[in-house]
Design an enzyme around this catalytic site. Structure first.
Site, PDB file in Angstrom:
ATOM      1  N   ASN A  14      -7.238   3.054  10.762  1.00  0.00           N
ATOM      2  CA  ASN A  14      -6.253   1.815  11.434  1.00  0.00           C
ATOM      3  C   ASN A  14      -5.495   2.450  12.340  1.00  0.00           C
ATOM      4  OD1 ASN A  14      -4.565  -0.671   9.639  1.00  0.00           O
ATOM      5  ND2 ASN A  14      -5.871  -0.914  11.469  1.00  0.00           N
ATOM      6  N   CYS A  85       2.357  -5.082   8.379  1.00  0.00           N
ATOM      7  CA  CYS A  85       1.203  -4.265   8.426  1.00  0.00           C
ATOM      8  C   CYS A  85       1.467  -2.943   7.555  1.00  0.00           C
ATOM      9  CB  CYS A  85       0.724  -3.727   9.681  1.00  0.00           C
ATOM     10  SG  CYS A  85      -0.706  -2.721  10.013  1.00  0.00           S
ATOM     11  N   GLY A  86       0.668  -2.606   6.415  1.00  0.00           N
ATOM     12  CA  GLY A  86       0.981  -1.849   5.547  1.00  0.00           C
ATOM     13  C   GLY A  86       0.916  -0.200   6.058  1.00  0.00           C
ATOM     14  N   ASN A 161       1.957 -10.955   4.041  1.00  0.00           N
ATOM     15  CA  ASN A 161       0.967 -11.731   5.015  1.00  0.00           C
ATOM     16  C   ASN A 161      -0.398 -12.127   4.056  1.00  0.00           C
ATOM     17  OD1 ASN A 161      -0.237  -9.271   4.514  1.00  0.00           O
ATOM     18  ND2 ASN A 161      -0.782  -8.632   6.588  1.00  0.00           N
ATOM     19  N   ASN A 194      -6.461 -12.278   6.527  1.00  0.00           N
ATOM     20  CA  ASN A 194      -7.361 -11.326   6.244  1.00  0.00           C
ATOM     21  C   ASN A 194      -8.449 -11.533   5.079  1.00  0.00           C
ATOM     22  OD1 ASN A 194      -5.972 -10.339   8.281  1.00  0.00           O
ATOM     23  ND2 ASN A 194      -4.614  -8.928   6.905  1.00  0.00           N
ATOM     24  N   CYS A 227      -7.070  -1.408   6.122  1.00  0.00           N
ATOM     25  CA  CYS A 227      -6.021  -2.478   6.547  1.00  0.00           C
ATOM     26  C   CYS A 227      -5.106  -2.261   5.087  1.00  0.00           C
ATOM     27  CB  CYS A 227      -6.538  -3.939   6.319  1.00  0.00           C
ATOM     28  SG  CYS A 227      -5.360  -5.193   6.148  1.00  0.00           S
ATOM     29  N   GLY A 228      -3.861  -2.021   5.231  1.00  0.00           N
ATOM     30  CA  GLY A 228      -2.930  -1.479   4.148  1.00  0.00           C
ATOM     31  C   GLY A 228      -2.553  -2.654   3.334  1.00  0.00           C
TER      32      GLY A 228
END
Length: 289
Positions: A14, A85-86, A161, A194, A227-228
């Site tokens: 990512n 965003c992780g 999120n 997401n 995607c974290g």
């Protein structure tokens, strides 16, 4: 044309364009972000991380008041702003440490985001970020993905999120998805989401640790190698489906590698924590369109 310095970094594939702007002087337009993230005409990345002191911008002042020195201004590859965003948090902190802008030893680092202040510590596999408590949305969203057969129900998970998690029966269906086309959600969440597609391992739990594999379509980006927050949401969804005997520790395989998720209690609240590696690839200078 004006130019800016940048560093390219990634977490399990990512990838991000990291732009230092410590005093908050830079104002990138959506189009400039999109060009910088373009893999043919720009640097290439799933998003941009602007490194700015929390007190230097209006969005970061609450974080500064809470003790966070830095604010992660995260923008998706299409230029749109995102809450969190992780993976981005981990590579952002790694950049701060490597650039000598901050230290991370025995004391956790507080980092401002649009989803609130996050706590980051070192971990055996890299860095661990406390994403805080989460919520499960009981309202069913039906997801249809190209190459995925019949529409399937998804579970809404919010970890700062929004996510919709869809269970698939086997690896063949997971691999057959065509995520070059955005999956369709019905009803469409008001701010988008997401979408994670997950397959449980067999056995699901080994030595007290759950295991799943997943792919993800990120809003404003498309399919990414990792995607974290999606990894955290996927683990939480499978744990929710598995019931009260399910473990609080999970390993999640993504196309770009493996991340770990834990769900410990912090005070009276159960939090979700994400850990994994972070890598800086190269630095340079680029002219702004």
């Amino acid at each position: 044309m004006p130019s800016i310095t940048f560093t390219k970094g990634h977490c399990t594939g990512n990838d991000f364009v990291i732009v230092p702007d410590v005093d908050g002087a830079l104002d990138l337009t959506d189009d400039q972000v999109a060009v910088l993230c373009d893999r043919r005409f720009g640097i290439g990345g799933d998003g941009i991380l602007r490194v700015v002191r929390a007190e230097a911008i209006p969005e970061g002042r609450d974080a500064a008041a809470a003790g966070a020195e830095w604010f992660m201004d995260y923008r998706n590859a299409d230029g749109s702003k995102a809450e969190m965003c992780g993976n981005g948090v981990r590579v952002f902190v790694h950049y701060l440490v490597q650039a000598g802008l901050s230290e991370l030893s025995d004391t956790p680092m507080l980092l401002g985001t649009r989803a609130g202040v996050k706590t980051v510590t070192r971990a055996p596999n890299g860095y661990e970020v406390d994403l805080g408590p989460w919520t499960v949305d009981a309202a069913e969203v039906v997801v249809r993905a190209k190459g995925g057969g019949a529409p399937r129900p998804g579970l809404g998970i919010d970890v700062g999120n929004p996510h919709i998690v869809v269970a698939l029966p086997d690896e063949a269906e997971l691999g057959g998805l065509d995520l070059t086309v955005q999956p369709h959600m019905q009803p469409e969440p008001p701010h988008g989401a997401n979408i994670e597609f997950v397959v449980p391992s067999d056995p699901l739990v080994t030595d007290g640790v759950g295991s799943i594999r997943m792919r993800v379509f990120e809003r404003g980006v498309g399919e990414t190698l990792s995607c974290g927050t999606g990894v955290a949401a996927a683990a939480l969804a499978v744990r929710h489906w598995a019931g009260p005997a399910a473990p609080d520790h999970w390993r999640v395989g993504v196309p770009g590698g493996t991340l770990e998720v834990r769900m410990p209690y912090v005070g009276d609240e159960q939090h979700v924590l994400l850990s994994g590696p972070a890598t800086l690839v190269y630095s340079g200078e680029v002219a702004l369109a």
